[in-house]
Design an enzyme around this catalytic site. Structure first.
Site, PDB file in Angstrom:
ATOM      1  N   THR A 119       0.824  -1.211   0.000  1.00  7.64           N
ATOM      2  CA  THR A 119       0.000   0.000   0.000  1.00  7.64           C
ATOM      3  C   THR A 119       0.859   1.262   0.000  1.00  7.64           C
ATOM      4  O   THR A 119       1.972   1.269   0.560  1.00  7.64           O
ATOM      5  CB  THR A 119      -0.896   0.016   1.264  1.00  7.64           C
ATOM      6  OG1 THR A 119      -1.517   1.297   1.375  1.00  7.64           O
ATOM      7  CG2 THR A 119      -0.099  -0.220   2.532  1.00  7.64           C
ATOM      8  N   TYR A 143      -1.838   0.117  10.044  1.00  6.71           N
ATOM      9  CA  TYR A 143      -2.132  -0.551   8.767  1.00  6.71           C
ATOM     10  C   TYR A 143      -0.891  -0.487   7.865  1.00  6.71           C
ATOM     11  O   TYR A 143      -0.413  -1.518   7.368  1.00  6.71           O
ATOM     12  CB  TYR A 143      -3.328   0.133   8.093  1.00  6.71           C
ATOM     13  CG  TYR A 143      -3.540  -0.297   6.657  1.00  6.71           C
ATOM     14  CD1 TYR A 143      -3.909  -1.596   6.350  1.00  6.71           C
ATOM     15  CD2 TYR A 143      -3.355   0.611   5.604  1.00  6.71           C
ATOM     16  CE1 TYR A 143      -4.091  -1.994   5.032  1.00  6.71           C
ATOM     17  CE2 TYR A 143      -3.535   0.226   4.284  1.00  6.71           C
ATOM     18  CZ  TYR A 143      -3.901  -1.080   4.008  1.00  6.71           C
ATOM     19  OH  TYR A 143      -4.069  -1.469   2.707  1.00  6.71           O
TER      20      TYR A 143
HETATM   21  C1  UD1 Z   1      -6.498   5.660   3.060  1.00  5.60           C
HETATM   22  C2  UD1 Z   1      -5.088   5.385   3.467  1.00  5.60           C
HETATM   23  C3  UD1 Z   1      -4.452   4.540   2.424  1.00  5.60           C
HETATM   24  C4  UD1 Z   1      -5.217   3.261   2.237  1.00  5.60           C
HETATM   25  C5  UD1 Z   1      -6.626   3.649   1.852  1.00  5.60           C
HETATM   26  C6  UD1 Z   1      -7.471   2.393   1.757  1.00  5.60           C
HETATM   27  C7  UD1 Z   1      -3.916   7.058   4.818  1.00  5.60           C
HETATM   28  C8  UD1 Z   1      -3.201   8.373   4.811  1.00  5.60           C
HETATM   29  N1  UD1 Z   1      -4.373   6.636   3.619  1.00  5.60           N
HETATM   30  O1  UD1 Z   1      -6.436   6.433   1.886  1.00  5.60           O
HETATM   31  O2  UD1 Z   1      -3.166   4.209   2.813  1.00  5.60           O
HETATM   32  O3  UD1 Z   1      -4.620   2.507   1.227  1.00  5.60           O
HETATM   33  O4  UD1 Z   1      -7.189   4.491   2.842  1.00  5.60           O
HETATM   34  O5  UD1 Z   1      -7.651   1.805   2.977  1.00  5.60           O
HETATM   35  O6  UD1 Z   1      -4.079   6.466   5.839  1.00  5.60           O
HETATM   36  N2  UD1 Z   1     -12.413  12.304   1.981  1.00  5.60           N
HETATM   37  C9  UD1 Z   1     -13.438  13.189   2.160  1.00  5.60           C
HETATM   38  N3  UD1 Z   1     -14.654  12.722   2.568  1.00  5.60           N
HETATM   39  C10 UD1 Z   1     -14.881  11.392   2.802  1.00  5.60           C
HETATM   40  C11 UD1 Z   1     -13.826  10.478   2.629  1.00  5.60           C
HETATM   41  C12 UD1 Z   1     -12.603  10.966   2.225  1.00  5.60           C
HETATM   42  O7  UD1 Z   1     -13.270  14.409   1.955  1.00  5.60           O
HETATM   43  O8  UD1 Z   1     -16.003  11.020   3.180  1.00  5.60           O
HETATM   44  C13 UD1 Z   1     -11.116  12.786   1.464  1.00  5.60           C
HETATM   45  C14 UD1 Z   1      -9.926  12.485   2.365  1.00  5.60           C
HETATM   46  O9  UD1 Z   1      -9.725  13.526   3.278  1.00  5.60           O
HETATM   47  C15 UD1 Z   1      -8.814  12.367   1.314  1.00  5.60           C
HETATM   48  C16 UD1 Z   1      -9.522  11.767   0.099  1.00  5.60           C
HETATM   49  O10 UD1 Z   1     -10.891  12.078   0.278  1.00  5.60           O
HETATM   50  O11 UD1 Z   1      -8.341  13.631   0.947  1.00  5.60           O
HETATM   51  C17 UD1 Z   1      -9.363  10.268  -0.030  1.00  5.60           C
HETATM   52  O12 UD1 Z   1      -9.685   9.656   1.225  1.00  5.60           O
HETATM   53  P1  UD1 Z   1      -9.980   8.086   1.354  1.00  5.60           P
HETATM   54  O13 UD1 Z   1     -10.811   7.642   0.212  1.00  5.60           O
HETATM   55  O14 UD1 Z   1     -10.483   7.838   2.736  1.00  5.60           O
HETATM   56  O15 UD1 Z   1      -8.559   7.411   1.154  1.00  5.60           O
HETATM   57  P2  UD1 Z   1      -7.135   7.812   1.805  1.00  5.60           P
HETATM   58  O16 UD1 Z   1      -7.309   8.385   3.146  1.00  5.60           O
HETATM   59  O17 UD1 Z   1      -6.397   8.615   0.790  1.00  5.60           O
END
Ligand code: UD1
Length: 333
Positions: A119, A143
């Protein structure tokens, strides 16, 4: 194609099931080991299924010898980042200790090829927002650490034995099988595209933007979203590479460019044809402003050529799957 069998652990899950579909279409012999803790049997379209755990040495040993396995593709893992923070030992147990057991059996049975789901979380929060395979690893959650520990075991084991491995460091996986037979079914999803699609089909009332004051073009977080079909294909490319004598390696799997949260939400609204109920929130703890791959190595080493590198295609296939689940979720709940 080979007359040997591929063991796919975690094949009932999101990425495993898409990979199995591609392997099955290629006529590969497949056996799947999954404990169905988060996966669904209905997701498995090819191969023989065994319900059980990668930490069960006796069972793994029996499968490796009964099926004459020469390759393992190891997906089985816990993957919810916030849960790994609140319950770290669960993650070290499954993602690290059980994998150690699996590797011990692989060594005993002289498995030649091992493909591992790693990852981008192993990088933590690189300052530039870009990560290359030689960017220093600095995970910021259990993780990421649990996956990095497996990379370390693989490096050491490949040095000490005939096992060769490819570790694929996934960036943000999204999208679904374009034929809509399988897709992401995670309950209590937290990943952005899944959450937005659930809101679009009415499973959620609203979606949050976590942070609008990041130093990015529109103030929201930027990620390298990669379609699950291209990611699955990367596993098939890794398989070819190892079968033709490729040496152990670690590869980023991403497109090398990113989209912001707002761009993702705009795409969902445009493709779905109606607005989302969007609520702006504070930043979510631990989120880097941007995380995008530098992914030249996988293209050069594996001849990997993505086919779905368009945000609209990622969103459209995710939406199609979410609507399908809404109409008929039989086998996937
Ligand atoms: C996270 C993990 C990554 C892992 C992935 C899958 C970290 C830093 N990253 O990715 O290693 O492989 O999960 O388990 O721990 N967001 C919103 N609203 C939401 C959800 C997300 O604004 O409801 C934003 C987040 O702030 C981020 C982006 O969308 O900027 C992507 O978030 P998300 O889909 O949760 O994935 P990561 O956090 O990037």
């Amino acid at each position: 194609m080979s007359n040997k069998t591929i063991l796919v652990t975690g094949g009932a899950g999101y990425i495993g099931s898409h990979t199995i579909k591609q392997l099955g279409k290629n006529g590969e012999n497949i056996v799947i080991l999954d404990n169905l803790s988060t996966g669904f049997k209905a997701s498995i379209l090819y191969g023989d299924f065994v319900q059980g755990d990668t930490g069960d040495s006796q069972l793994v040993s029996k499968i490796l010898s009964d099926y004459n396995v020469d390759t393992v593709i190891h997906f089985a893992a816990h993957t919810v980042v916030p849960e790994s923070v609140s319950n770290p030992l669960k993650y070290y147990w499954n993602n690290t200790c059980s994998t150690r057991n699996l590797l011990e059996q692989c060594q005993k049975h002289k498995v030649k090829n091992f493909i591992f789901s790693s990852t981008a979380a192993v990088y933590g929060t690189p300052e530039s927002g870009k990560a290359k395979e030689d960017t220093p690893t600095a995970p910021i959650n259990p993780y990421g650490s649990s996956k990095l520990m497996t990379e370390m075991m693989l490096k050491d084991l490949s040095f000490a034995s005939n096992l060769n491995f490819v570790a694929l460091r996934y960036f943000n996986v999204a999208g679904s099988d374009p034929e809509c037979e399988i897709g992401q079914c995670t309950p209590n999803a937290t990943l952005l595209i899944k959450v937005c699609c659930e809101a679009a089909v009415g499973k959620r009332d609203h979606v949050y933007i976590f942070g609008t004051d990041y130093p990015t073009n529109d103030g929201t977080g930027v990620r390298d979203y990669i379609h699950v079909e291209d990611l699955a294909d990367a596993h098939l490319c890794a398989l070819d590479y190892l079968r033709t004598g490729g040496k152990s390696t670690i590869l980023n799997v991403g497109y090398g460019h990113g989209y912001s949260v707002r761009e993702v939400m705009d795409a969902v609204e445009r493709i779905d044809g109606k607005p989302l109920n969007i609520i702006e929130q504070e930043r979510r703890e631990g989120d880097p402003p941007a995380l995008v791959s530098i992914a030249d190595k996988i293209r050069n080493k594996l001849n990997w050529t993505p086919k779905y590198d368009q945000l609209d295609v990622i969103v459209k296939t995710s939406l199609d799957w979410e609507y399908r689940l809404k109409d008929n979720s039989q086998g996937f709940v």
